[in-house]
Design a protein around this motif. Structure first.
Motif, PDB file in Angstrom:
ATOM      1  N   LYS A  13      34.944  34.512  34.461  1.00 25.73           N
ATOM      2  CA  LYS A  13      34.830  35.182  35.750  1.00 25.73           C
ATOM      3  C   LYS A  13      35.328  34.253  36.845  1.00 25.73           C
ATOM      4  O   LYS A  13      35.107  33.040  36.800  1.00 25.73           O
ATOM      5  CB  LYS A  13      33.375  35.550  36.028  1.00 25.73           C
ATOM      6  N   ASN A  15      35.149  32.326  40.063  1.00 21.75           N
ATOM      7  CA  ASN A  15      33.995  31.784  40.778  1.00 21.75           C
ATOM      8  C   ASN A  15      34.464  30.652  41.690  1.00 21.75           C
ATOM      9  O   ASN A  15      35.653  30.321  41.727  1.00 21.75           O
ATOM     10  CB  ASN A  15      32.931  31.302  39.772  1.00 21.75           C
ATOM     11  N   PHE A  56      36.230  43.402  37.964  1.00 24.60           N
ATOM     12  CA  PHE A  56      35.919  42.219  37.171  1.00 24.60           C
ATOM     13  C   PHE A  56      37.149  41.314  37.143  1.00 24.60           C
ATOM     14  O   PHE A  56      38.019  41.476  36.285  1.00 24.60           O
ATOM     15  CB  PHE A  56      35.533  42.614  35.744  1.00 24.60           C
ATOM     16  N   PHE A  58      39.086  37.938  36.318  1.00 23.56           N
ATOM     17  CA  PHE A  58      38.936  36.869  35.335  1.00 23.56           C
ATOM     18  C   PHE A  58      40.133  35.927  35.357  1.00 23.56           C
ATOM     19  O   PHE A  58      41.275  36.368  35.512  1.00 23.56           O
ATOM     20  CB  PHE A  58      38.888  37.438  33.908  1.00 23.56           C
TER      21      PHE A  58
END
Length: 167
Positions: A13, A15, A56, A58
């Motif tokens: 993910k 971040n 989502f 990534f």
């Protein structure tokens, strides 16, 4: 064509720790019209999530090395007024890019496998389809997606051809 003997692919993910590395990734100059920059994609993920949608984003990794970016979506958000009909209640492979220095090594294929594995966990619930869209002149994308069973639907998302995979 250079091939890696073994890819230890994984998705992470986006971040605060990895975002800067992902923002450095770029496609080849002649591919820039095929995919939005990772900065734009991350902004779209944020606005989708704040608009009651699902995104989502990534990083695509080989071990600890970032090699690409992917974003998966589900359904629509409060502000997507011209969403194609297939978007409602289905997963979407929204973005997929492999950095110019890592192309033609099997990372796109590995990323597709990882994306479909993630979608298979049904993070937003069951769906009938996973869909995606691409510029019609992007023959590499068409071939890759077709090899996973995506079939062009005849529908369009703006100027992009929609293809879908029954889950």
């Amino acid at each position: 064509m250079l091939r890696l003997e073994k890819i230890n692919g994984k998705l992470e993910k986006i971040n605060g720790k990895n975002v800067w590395d992902i923002l450095k990734l770029r496609v080849k100059e002649e591919q820039m019209s095929f995919v939005a920059g990772n900065d734009i994609s991350i902004i779209e993920a944020y606005t989708t999530i704040t608009g009651s949608g699902h995104a989502f984003p990534f990083g695509i990794y080989d071990d600890e090395q970032p090699v690409g970016f992917m974003m998966i979506g589900y359904g629509t958000d409060d502000y997507w007024e011209d969403a194609p009909a297939i978007a409602a209640g289905n997963y979407n492979l929204w973005r997929l890019m492999i950095d110019k220095d890592y192309q033609h090594r099997g990372y796109g294929r590995e990323a597709m496998r990882l994306a479909l594995d993630f979608i298979g966990t049904e993070p937003c619930g069951k769906a009938e389809y996973c869909w995606l869209s691409y510029e019609p002149e992007n023959a590499v994308a068409r071939k890759l997606y077709g090899s996973f069973g995506f079939v062009e639907t005849g529908d369009w998302d703006g100027t992009e051809q929609i293809a879908a995979l029954r889950l």
